[in-house]
Design a protein around this motif. Structure first.
Motif, PDB file in Angstrom:
ATOM      1  N   LEU A 174       0.734  -1.129  -0.186  1.00  0.00           N
ATOM      2  CA  LEU A 174       0.126   0.014  -0.002  1.00  0.00           C
ATOM      3  C   LEU A 174       0.912   1.256  -0.183  1.00  0.00           C
ATOM      4  N   LEU A 175       2.023   1.272   0.257  1.00  0.00           N
ATOM      5  CA  LEU A 175       2.862   2.271   0.390  1.00  0.00           C
ATOM      6  C   LEU A 175       3.363   3.054  -0.967  1.00  0.00           C
ATOM      7  N   ASP A 176       3.137   4.395  -1.115  1.00  0.00           N
ATOM      8  CA  ASP A 176       3.768   5.145  -2.175  1.00  0.00           C
ATOM      9  C   ASP A 176       5.193   5.103  -2.096  1.00  0.00           C
ATOM     10  N   ASP A 177       5.780   5.312  -3.329  1.00  0.00           N
ATOM     11  CA  ASP A 177       7.158   5.502  -3.342  1.00  0.00           C
ATOM     12  C   ASP A 177       7.506   6.872  -2.656  1.00  0.00           C
ATOM     13  N   THR A 178       8.806   6.786  -2.061  1.00  0.00           N
ATOM     14  CA  THR A 178       9.389   7.844  -1.457  1.00  0.00           C
ATOM     15  C   THR A 178      10.897   8.116  -2.075  1.00  0.00           C
ATOM     16  N   GLY A 179      11.444   9.103  -1.200  1.00  0.00           N
ATOM     17  CA  GLY A 179      12.921   9.598  -1.633  1.00  0.00           C
ATOM     18  C   GLY A 179      13.719   8.433  -0.983  1.00  0.00           C
ATOM     19  N   SER A 180      13.355   7.537  -0.329  1.00  0.00           N
ATOM     20  CA  SER A 180      14.357   6.376   0.446  1.00  0.00           C
ATOM     21  C   SER A 180      14.148   5.091  -0.147  1.00  0.00           C
ATOM     22  N   PHE A 181      12.995   4.966  -0.793  1.00  0.00           N
ATOM     23  CA  PHE A 181      12.613   3.647  -1.495  1.00  0.00           C
ATOM     24  C   PHE A 181      11.618   3.672  -2.485  1.00  0.00           C
ATOM     25  N   ILE A 182      11.805   2.555  -3.579  1.00  0.00           N
ATOM     26  CA  ILE A 182      10.883   2.427  -4.648  1.00  0.00           C
ATOM     27  C   ILE A 182      10.011   1.399  -4.115  1.00  0.00           C
ATOM     28  N   GLY A 183       8.530   1.445  -3.945  1.00  0.00           N
ATOM     29  CA  GLY A 183       7.855   0.620  -3.408  1.00  0.00           C
ATOM     30  C   GLY A 183       7.266  -0.554  -4.430  1.00  0.00           C
ATOM     31  N   GLU A 184       6.469  -1.278  -3.853  1.00  0.00           N
ATOM     32  CA  GLU A 184       5.902  -2.350  -4.652  1.00  0.00           C
ATOM     33  C   GLU A 184       4.848  -2.071  -5.509  1.00  0.00           C
ATOM     34  N   LYS A 185       4.423  -0.772  -5.752  1.00  0.00           N
ATOM     35  CA  LYS A 185       3.097  -0.609  -6.385  1.00  0.00           C
ATOM     36  C   LYS A 185       3.537  -0.844  -8.074  1.00  0.00           C
ATOM     37  N   THR A 186       4.945  -0.442  -8.458  1.00  0.00           N
ATOM     38  CA  THR A 186       5.248  -0.582  -9.535  1.00  0.00           C
ATOM     39  C   THR A 186       6.307  -1.834  -9.985  1.00  0.00           C
ATOM     40  N   ALA A 187       6.068  -2.785  -9.046  1.00  0.00           N
ATOM     41  CA  ALA A 187       6.642  -4.206  -9.328  1.00  0.00           C
ATOM     42  C   ALA A 187       5.950  -4.835 -10.705  1.00  0.00           C
TER      43      ALA A 187
END
Length: 320
Positions: free
Chosen positions: A80-93
């Protein structure tokens, strides 16, 4: 003297029990009544939100079940997490990009839960309940949802790409993927039955309808009219042609008739070790429901964050 020795032994055993609990997570088990005193209305709030969402768009029930699946090779609301400056999340996997849906529904339910009991209920638990209520509303089995998960403070696109099974997988790759999470062949086949509801994009089934040989010819032809060799990438087709908005065992009947939409689905009935399970579920809807409920509980208990791990996110899209 005897009394002192007995007390010393008792204290020693108690110490061992405490250490063992800390190491092996004895106290980390989920509980169906976890929020009974802190948020007693949680189940009714989620159920009302799901019914409203599905009445607005029937497809969303399948989307929420899929979202729970894709989160639950972890079960920590990291999806559920949006991307941030510290990580690229799972939504764009690969498995989620331009296809994962239902985030707004979870947001709406979370907002209502926060009003009723602020900073108490995790997004991971809301997602687990939402998946169960979606299946039940669409005619599927009921299961008790263990609660007490906490939310991840990070997410990893690379981890999602590695752990989430792909529609191109053969049976061996599927078995390996599920086994890595402690799930058996029986769990794999039963949980695959979740594809009895929902839609799928052309990009996910194009290779099957043009390249696979274990597919009904007329079925393939009808899909080729919707999904050409190039273009129409986002054109949708039902995973279960007969009853795409009703949770039943027709998915398994489709496998027996070589009418699976995805290559990975047809792999479950392709002259191998899983054939007998597919036949069993195709012939016995009650057996499918029983095993699906059992297996999704098992899947929902994969490595949850509990105790002081993670946090209770106020906004499911970002860390507090």
């Amino acid at each position: 003297m005897f009394g002192k020795e007995k007390m010393t032994t008792y204290k020693f055993l108690l110490l061992i029990l405490i250490v063992t609990s800390a190491v092996f997570g004895v106290n980390a088990k989920l509980s169906t009544n976890y929020y009974s005193s802190t948020c007693p209305k949680i189940q009714s709030i989620v159920e009302e939100g799901i019914i409203k969402a599905i009445k607005n768009e029937t497809r969303i029930g399948a989307s929420l079940l899929r979202l729970h699946f894709h989160d639950c090779f972890g079960c920590d609301a990291s999806v559920l997490l949006d991307d941030t400056g510290s990580f690229i999340g799972e939504k764009t996997a690969v498995a989620n990009n331009n296809s994962a849906r239902g985030f707004n529904v979870i947001d709406d339910i979370k907002a209502k839960v926060e009003k009723a009991c602020p900073r108490v209920v995790s997004c991971a638990d809301i997602l687990a309940l939402a998946a169960r209520d979606s299946v039940v509303y669409l005619g599927g089995p009921f299961w008790e949802v263990g609660l007490g998960r906490r939310d991840s403070t990070t997410a990893s696109r690379s981890a999602a790409n590695t752990s989430i099974p792909q529609p191109t997988f053969n049976l061996s790759a599927l078995i390996t993927s599920f086994a890595a999470q402690g799930l058996s062949l029986n769990d794999l086949v039963a949980l695959a039955g979740g594809h009895t509801i929902g839609l799928c994009r052309c990009t996910s089934f194009r290779a099957r309808i043009y390249n696979d040989s274990n597919i009904d010819a007329s079925f393939a032809k009808s899909l080729q009219n919707k999904c050409p060799r190039s273009g129409n990438d986002n054109k949708l087709a039902p995973l279960d042609l007969q009853t795409p908005t009703f949770f039943d065992n027709s998915y398994f009947k489709n496998l027996v008739n070589r009418k699976a939409l995805l290559h990975s689905d047809q792999e479950l009935f392709n002259g191998s070790s899983s054939d007998s399970l597919v036949k069993k579920y195709a012939a016995d809807n009650a057996a499918f429901f029983k095993d699906f409920a059992k297996s999704i509980v098992k899947m929902s208990n994969i490595k949850p964050l509990t105790g002081s791990k993670g946090q209770i996110r106020v906004n499911c899209r970002k860390v507090n």
